[in-house]
Design a protein around this motif. Structure first.
Motif, PDB file in Angstrom:
ATOM      1  N   LEU A 223     -25.136   3.525   6.649  1.00 16.69           N
ATOM      2  CA  LEU A 223     -26.287   3.993   7.411  1.00 16.69           C
ATOM      3  C   LEU A 223     -27.018   2.856   8.138  1.00 16.69           C
ATOM      4  CD1 LEU A 223     -27.416   6.757   7.925  1.00 16.69           C
ATOM      5  CD2 LEU A 223     -29.029   6.442   6.045  1.00 16.69           C
ATOM      6  N   PRO A 224     -27.275   1.721   7.475  1.00 16.16           N
ATOM      7  CA  PRO A 224     -28.014   0.655   8.159  1.00 16.16           C
ATOM      8  C   PRO A 224     -27.342   0.218   9.452  1.00 16.16           C
ATOM      9  CG  PRO A 224     -27.768   0.138   5.826  1.00 16.16           C
ATOM     10  CD  PRO A 224     -26.940   1.350   6.096  1.00 16.16           C
TER      11      PRO A 224
ATOM     12  N   LEU B 283     -29.126   0.507  13.097  1.00  9.25           N
ATOM     13  CA  LEU B 283     -29.297  -0.687  13.914  1.00  9.25           C
ATOM     14  C   LEU B 283     -28.702  -0.469  15.299  1.00  9.25           C
ATOM     15  CD1 LEU B 283     -30.184  -3.659  13.990  1.00  9.25           C
ATOM     16  CD2 LEU B 283     -27.886  -4.266  13.224  1.00  9.25           C
ATOM     17  N   LEU B 284     -27.505   0.106  15.315  1.00  8.43           N
ATOM     18  CA  LEU B 284     -26.828   0.339  16.592  1.00  8.43           C
ATOM     19  C   LEU B 284     -27.629   1.315  17.446  1.00  8.43           C
ATOM     20  CD1 LEU B 284     -24.428  -0.042  18.444  1.00  8.43           C
ATOM     21  CD2 LEU B 284     -23.202   1.683  17.153  1.00  8.43           C
ATOM     22  N   MET B 285     -28.171   2.363  16.804  1.00 12.59           N
ATOM     23  CA  MET B 285     -28.966   3.343  17.552  1.00 12.59           C
ATOM     24  C   MET B 285     -30.218   2.695  18.123  1.00 12.59           C
ATOM     25  SD  MET B 285     -29.059   7.046  16.293  1.00 12.59           S
ATOM     26  CE  MET B 285     -28.313   7.659  14.905  1.00 12.59           C
ATOM     27  N   ALA B 286     -30.870   1.886  17.307  1.00 12.14           N
ATOM     28  CA  ALA B 286     -32.077   1.210  17.787  1.00 12.14           C
ATOM     29  C   ALA B 286     -31.728   0.342  18.990  1.00 12.14           C
ATOM     30  CB  ALA B 286     -32.687   0.365  16.670  1.00 12.14           C
ATOM     31  N   GLY B 287     -30.632  -0.370  18.876  1.00 14.47           N
ATOM     32  CA  GLY B 287     -30.191  -1.208  19.991  1.00 14.47           C
ATOM     33  C   GLY B 287     -29.875  -0.363  21.213  1.00 14.47           C
TER      34      GLY B 287
ATOM     35  N   VAL C  73     -19.716   7.657  17.284  1.00 13.47           N
ATOM     36  CA  VAL C  73     -18.347   7.864  16.784  1.00 13.47           C
ATOM     37  C   VAL C  73     -17.375   7.038  17.626  1.00 13.47           C
ATOM     38  CG1 VAL C  73     -16.499   9.539  16.496  1.00 13.47           C
ATOM     39  CG2 VAL C  73     -18.824  10.134  15.846  1.00 13.47           C
ATOM     40  N   VAL C  74     -17.554   7.133  18.953  1.00 13.22           N
ATOM     41  CA  VAL C  74     -16.654   6.412  19.856  1.00 13.22           C
ATOM     42  C   VAL C  74     -16.946   4.919  19.818  1.00 13.22           C
ATOM     43  CG1 VAL C  74     -15.981   6.131  22.258  1.00 13.22           C
ATOM     44  CG2 VAL C  74     -16.467   8.410  21.349  1.00 13.22           C
ATOM     45  N   VAL C  75     -18.223   4.570  20.009  1.00 16.05           N
ATOM     46  CA  VAL C  75     -18.578   3.163  20.149  1.00 16.05           C
ATOM     47  C   VAL C  75     -18.243   2.378  18.872  1.00 16.05           C
ATOM     48  CG1 VAL C  75     -20.500   1.574  20.518  1.00 16.05           C
ATOM     49  CG2 VAL C  75     -20.335   3.672  21.848  1.00 16.05           C
ATOM     50  N   GLU C  76     -18.527   2.955  17.731  1.00 14.30           N
ATOM     51  CA  GLU C  76     -18.243   2.246  16.484  1.00 14.30           C
ATOM     52  C   GLU C  76     -16.756   2.022  16.282  1.00 14.30           C
ATOM     53  OE1 GLU C  76     -22.186   3.503  13.915  1.00 14.30           O
ATOM     54  OE2 GLU C  76     -20.229   4.228  13.284  1.00 14.30           O
ATOM     55  N   SER C  77     -15.947   2.980  16.731  1.00 17.08           N
ATOM     56  CA  SER C  77     -14.507   2.808  16.578  1.00 17.08           C
ATOM     57  C   SER C  77     -14.001   1.683  17.473  1.00 17.08           C
ATOM     58  CB  SER C  77     -13.770   4.099  16.910  1.00 17.08           C
ATOM     59  OG  SER C  77     -14.087   5.075  15.953  1.00 17.08           O
ATOM     60  N   VAL C  78     -14.504   1.659  18.723  1.00 13.98           N
ATOM     61  CA  VAL C  78     -14.037   0.630  19.651  1.00 13.98           C
ATOM     62  C   VAL C  78     -14.420  -0.764  19.157  1.00 13.98           C
ATOM     63  CG1 VAL C  78     -14.321  -0.320  21.964  1.00 13.98           C
ATOM     64  CG2 VAL C  78     -14.060   2.144  21.643  1.00 13.98           C
ATOM     65  N   PHE C  79     -15.651  -0.917  18.685  1.00 15.97           N
ATOM     66  CA  PHE C  79     -16.137  -2.248  18.345  1.00 15.97           C
ATOM     67  C   PHE C  79     -15.976  -2.595  16.871  1.00 15.97           C
ATOM     68  CE2 PHE C  79     -18.253  -1.408  22.330  1.00 15.97           C
ATOM     69  CZ  PHE C  79     -18.117  -2.617  22.987  1.00 15.97           C
ATOM     70  N   GLY C  80     -15.349  -1.743  16.115  1.00 14.01           N
ATOM     71  CA  GLY C  80     -15.205  -2.045  14.697  1.00 14.01           C
ATOM     72  C   GLY C  80     -16.558  -2.167  14.035  1.00 14.01           C
ATOM     73  N   TRP C  81     -17.493  -1.314  14.423  1.00 16.24           N
ATOM     74  CA  TRP C  81     -18.854  -1.351  13.881  1.00 16.24           C
ATOM     75  C   TRP C  81     -18.898  -0.490  12.625  1.00 16.24           C
ATOM     76  CZ3 TRP C  81     -22.742  -4.387  15.589  1.00 16.24           C
ATOM     77  CH2 TRP C  81     -24.036  -4.110  15.127  1.00 16.24           C
ATOM     78  N   PRO C  82     -19.234  -1.082  11.488  1.00 12.19           N
ATOM     79  CA  PRO C  82     -19.075  -0.340  10.227  1.00 12.19           C
ATOM     80  C   PRO C  82     -20.174   0.674   9.973  1.00 12.19           C
ATOM     81  CG  PRO C  82     -19.952  -2.510   9.788  1.00 12.19           C
ATOM     82  CD  PRO C  82     -19.730  -2.448  11.273  1.00 12.19           C
ATOM     83  N   GLY C  83     -20.300   1.651  10.848  1.00 14.70           N
ATOM     84  CA  GLY C  83     -21.348   2.654  10.695  1.00 14.70           C
ATOM     85  C   GLY C  83     -20.783   4.018  10.343  1.00 14.70           C
ATOM     86  N   MET C  84     -21.653   5.015  10.419  1.00 17.99           N
ATOM     87  CA  MET C  84     -21.275   6.363  10.025  1.00 17.99           C
ATOM     88  C   MET C  84     -20.294   7.000  10.990  1.00 17.99           C
ATOM     89  SD  MET C  84     -24.645   8.213   8.662  1.00 17.99           S
ATOM     90  CE  MET C  84     -24.373   9.516   9.816  1.00 17.99           C
ATOM     91  N   GLY C  85     -20.379   6.620  12.262  1.00 18.21           N
ATOM     92  CA  GLY C  85     -19.493   7.202  13.264  1.00 18.21           C
ATOM     93  C   GLY C  85     -18.044   6.876  12.957  1.00 18.21           C
TER      94      GLY C  85
END
Lengths: 536, 306
Positions: free
Chosen positions: B95-96, B100-104, B247-259
């Motif tokens: 979640l964090p 963070l990504l959403m805030a950004g 969902v898309v952005v986290e997959s592309v950037f390897g961002w360890p979020g819920m998406g």
């Protein structure tokens, strides 16, 4: 493998001191250093009784050991936690002599009690192990539960006796499966269902860190019982990395091995660059990609129709679609599997002959059907090529592009007339021909929900398979000949159209050392973590 | 106000119940047997039945749904079939990163969108305005997957200004936040432009100008706050759009979020995770909308909550 296993036949009641011709590590190998491996998906679990995907399979191998093991980079068995074993005259009782002084990562010494506990645990239905079925030949398997297996006995702290209810040529391979890894009871009790997140084994590495969704860090086991290995101090597995991104990072020197391989779209580009191509290791794997045809329903209940499908396929062209990363297949077994029928020619590409067969079967104008396929690249493209080949002989197949789980469901339920196995194709659990039969071509897998998607059940062949697996020596030429014969007979009935055997391509960074075989290890995918090293 | 809030909260709970029921039903009728997935390809029929019973998946739909709701009341989202971990733990640990990504992303879309919208409005009808509006149209239509890979390739691989995906530092955040924000900035700049144009035509602006106030003061003090009002109220609704975007952005950037978690779970039909992520996202969207409605009267006294 031959030498050692042939010797087992001679040494029936003797302890076998020096077993296989073991691995000679690279003399230039230097200890130390850390590498980075990437994966797209999260790592599921490191519990050896549960983990059963190709990603955690090799990780578990490096954290745990079983009684048996494989010579690195090969399919030859070698002793693991058992120093030696005896096999009784009737082939029903194995006595394993354990290696003394082996310590778990928690510092406690491993004993026969741990071996029994681990086998009891993996076969206990409470554990929900997907591998429980492999232990079916152990006496008392049917009644496995909290009281454990009656066939596994502790003789003394360093000796375990395992009684089988039937001779099982594959038993030593089963003892080398991850599912047979030895785990310490106290750690399993402490973490319960979360043991897979806090694994404790005897293996070359221990788990140092696991940040969910980000990384796992393996640290070298300083007291590992095999002298001199592993070489690396640390391995970091970074998860959540798209294969394309992993490749870019490798090119920048941030990644050493992309665990998901070279993305199909980038393959030609990488191979066209001599420097990068020189760091791509190619190897075979025990895999076959095939089309299943449901033999219980028209029109595939007619053997002529199934043979016609086999003859319709232009396998060379299908292989081209995946950049030649495979070799055409003509039988269920892959060429590197013992028992592969070398002289069998299979069905040649012959659309005219196929049309005749269809006419003979009463379908002169062809028919309409459905081909189920998993929806990730390159499978839909392969399915389109199959569709075109079928159209050329008058079979109009509509494609059902679905998620993996949905294809497996349709195949298992028997609602899919045809399934292209890509993405779910059979990769052997262990290097023995029997592993390609039972669940996918035998009657055992043909029931509702089974992996035998053709629903092909030939009881005569089932009986032959049982006979072949009752040999004491798995590499007995007579046994392998029986298996060859079984698969050739299957091809005569043609419940499958084998399409190709996939090759493996592992890309590595310039600093990675160790012979090529370690990078296409048949049992440790993508690489054998215990024996690779850093050159600089 | 209190009555309004109570009513909205009850409504929210009902919406979430509906979402949970529909999702549970959809996943239930999905032709994929979770037990088969857990049991693996080598499992015997007996193992499969055994696991089905242990997980209670042999029970009728309503019994299963009822039990899920019961566990939910205890904060138990169940256990992932394939990852073998508590879903709550998986979501909580991710979640964090998503927040963070959403805030950004929100920061990016507001800064970019509002600035460009005001500029376009002030230069209305001229080349700059038309250029910006074409740009915003492209931003709105461009697939985030492509934008993400493009930014990654240019700024991380070619120029080396930012790391190639991953998580941890501010530098890691810039490209994913920008990818997420660009889409929204397209909307915001267009809305800001029309809102600003409308305000600039209003009587009170003319009055302000007539008073002899200088242009900068008219725009910043009088026009901007009024033009921004309807836009700010949109941010709460944005959370819903972002839930899809991450969902898309986290997959592309390897961002360890819920998406990323959701995407993996959907591909592998890991039902407890899909349920969990859907419920958490739905809660975020419902709360976002509620927040937007609560904020609206604060920024615009003409709006009354009833």
């Amino acid at each position: 493998m031959k030498h050692w296993l042939a010797s087992t036949a001679l040494a029936l009641c003797l302890a076998v001191p020096a077993l296989a011709q073991d691995y000679t590590p690279d003399p230039n190998a230097k200890p130390g250093g850390a590498i980075v491996i990437t994966y797209k998906d999260d790592v599921a679990t490191l519990d050896p009784a549960i983990g059963y995907d190709w990603q955690n399979w090799s990780m578990i191998k490096s954290i745990f050991d079983g009684l048996m093991d494989y010579v690195p980079g090969s399919t030859a068995l070698r002793p693991g936690l058992a120093e030696s074993y005896d096999l009784s005259e009737d082939g029903l009782t194995f006595t394993f002599h354990l290696r003394p002084g082996v310590k778990f990562h928690n510092g406690r010494e491993m004993t026969a009690e741990d071996v029994k506990y681990s086998l009891d645990r993996v076969t206990n239905p409470e554990t929900q192990s997907p591998g429980a079925g492999f232990f079916g030949s152990i006496e008392g398997f049917e009644n496995a539960g909290p009281d454990g297996l009656s066939g596994v006995k502790i003789i003394d702290p360093l000796t375990v006796e395992i009684k089988l209810s039937r001779p099982d040529a594959t038993f030593l391979h089963v003892m080398a499966l991850n599912f047979a890894s030895v785990v310490p009871k106290e750690a399993v009790d402490e973490y319960g269902a979360d043991f897979g997140k806090h694994p404790v084994g005897t293996g070359a590495y221990s788990l140092a860190e696991w940040t969910i969704g980000q990384r796992l860090v393996f640290a070298r086991n300083e007291t590992y019982w095999r002298a001199g290995v592993p070489y690396l101090d640390q391995i970091t597995f970074e998860v959540g990395q798209e294969p394309v991104v992993a490749l870019l990072r490798l090119q920048k020197g941030e990644v050493d091995v992309p665990g998901d391989g070279i993305p199909p779209a980038k393959f030609t580009e990488v191979m066209a660059n001599p420097d990068e191509a020189s760091r791509v290791v190619e190897g075979g794997q025990l895999h076959t990609g095939y089309i299943t045809m449901n033999v219980t329903q028209p029109p595939f209940d007619k053997v002529e129709v199934r043979r016609a499908v086999n003859m319709a396929l232009n396998k060379e062209r299908i292989v081209q679609i995946i950049n030649g990363r495979a070799v055409p297949a003509n039988q269920p077994l892959p060429p590197s599997m013992p028992g592969y029928a070398k002289d069998y020619k299979g069905y040649a590409h012959d659309p005219e002959g196929a049309k005749k067969l269809l006419a003979d079967a009463g379908y002169p104008d062809g028919f309409e059907t459905e081909l189920y396929v998993m929806n990730t690249d390159p499978n839909p493209r392969i399915a389109q090529a199959i569709q075109q080949d079928l159209a050329a002989i008058g079979i109009k197949a509509s494609l059902q592009n679905l998620a993996q789980a949905n294809v497996i469901e349709a195949g298992g339920a028997g609602t899919a007339p045809m399934v292209w196995s890509g993405g779910m194709g059979w990769i052997a659990d262990f290097p023995d021909p029997s592993n390609f039969y039972g669940p996918i071509l035998g009657c055992a897998g043909a029931g509702e929900g089974g992996w035998n998607w053709s629903k092909y059940c030939n009881e005569a062949l089932d009986a032959e398979a049982v006979k072949a697996d009752s040999f004491k020596d798995p590499s007995d030429p007579a046994r392998l000949a029986m298996w060859s014969d079984i698969y050739v007979k299957i091809m005569d009935d043609a419940p499958w159209a084998p399409v190709f055997n996939e090759q493996r391509y592992t890309m590595k960074s310039p600093r990675m050392g160790g012979e090529d075989a370690l990078y296409v290890d048949p049992v440790s995918i993508p690489i054998n973590y215990d024996y690779v090293f850093i050159k600089e | 106000m209190a009555a309004y809030l109570a009513r909205r909260l009850i409504q929210s709970v009902l919406i979430l119940l509906g979402v949970s029921f529909i999702t549970f039903l959809l996943l239930y009728v999905l032709p994929a047997d979770p037990v088969r997935q857990i049991a693996g390809r080598a499992a015997t029929a007996q193992t499969v039945e055994n696991i089905r019973q242990q997980l209670g998946l042999d029970q009728p739909f309503l019994v299963q749904y009822g039990r899920y709701l019961g566990n939910l009341l205890h904060g138990d989202l169940g256990r992932s079939y394939l990852q073998k971990t508590d879903v709550a733990e998986l979501i909580w640990s991710r979640l964090p990163a998503s927040l963070l990504l959403m805030a950004g992303g929100i920061a990016c879309e507001l800064v970019l969108g509002l600035t460009l919208g005001v500029i376009a409005a002030l230069w209305r009808g001229r080349a700059l305005d038309q250029g910006l509006m074409v740009g915003s149209f492209v931003a709105v239509s461009a697939p985030q997957f492509v934008v993400g890979l493009l930014l990654l390739y240019v700024f991380a691989v070619r120029l080396g200004w930012f790391p190639i995906g991953g998580y941890g530092t501010f530098a890691h955040l810039v490209l994913p936040a920008l990818t997420l924000g660009i889409l929204g900035s397209g909307w915001y700049s267009r809305m800001m432009r029309s809102s600003m144009i409308e305000v600039l035509r209003a009587d009170y602006i003319r009055t302000a100008r007539a008073k002899g106030l200088d242009r900068a003061r008219v725009i910043l003090r009088h026009a901007l706050p009024n033009a921004i009002l309807p836009i700010v109220a949109m941010i709460g609704i944005d959370i819903g759009i972002f839930m899809g975007g991450i969902v898309v952005v986290e997959s592309v950037f390897g961002w360890p979020g819920m998406g990323q978690l959701a995407w993996q779970a959907i591909q592998r039909v890991d039902i407890p995770i899909i349920m969990g992520v859907t419920l958490v996202s739905a809660t975020a969207i419902v709360l976002g909308n509620l927040l937007a409605d609560l904020i609206a009267p604060l920024v615009d006294p003409r709006i009354k909550l009833r």
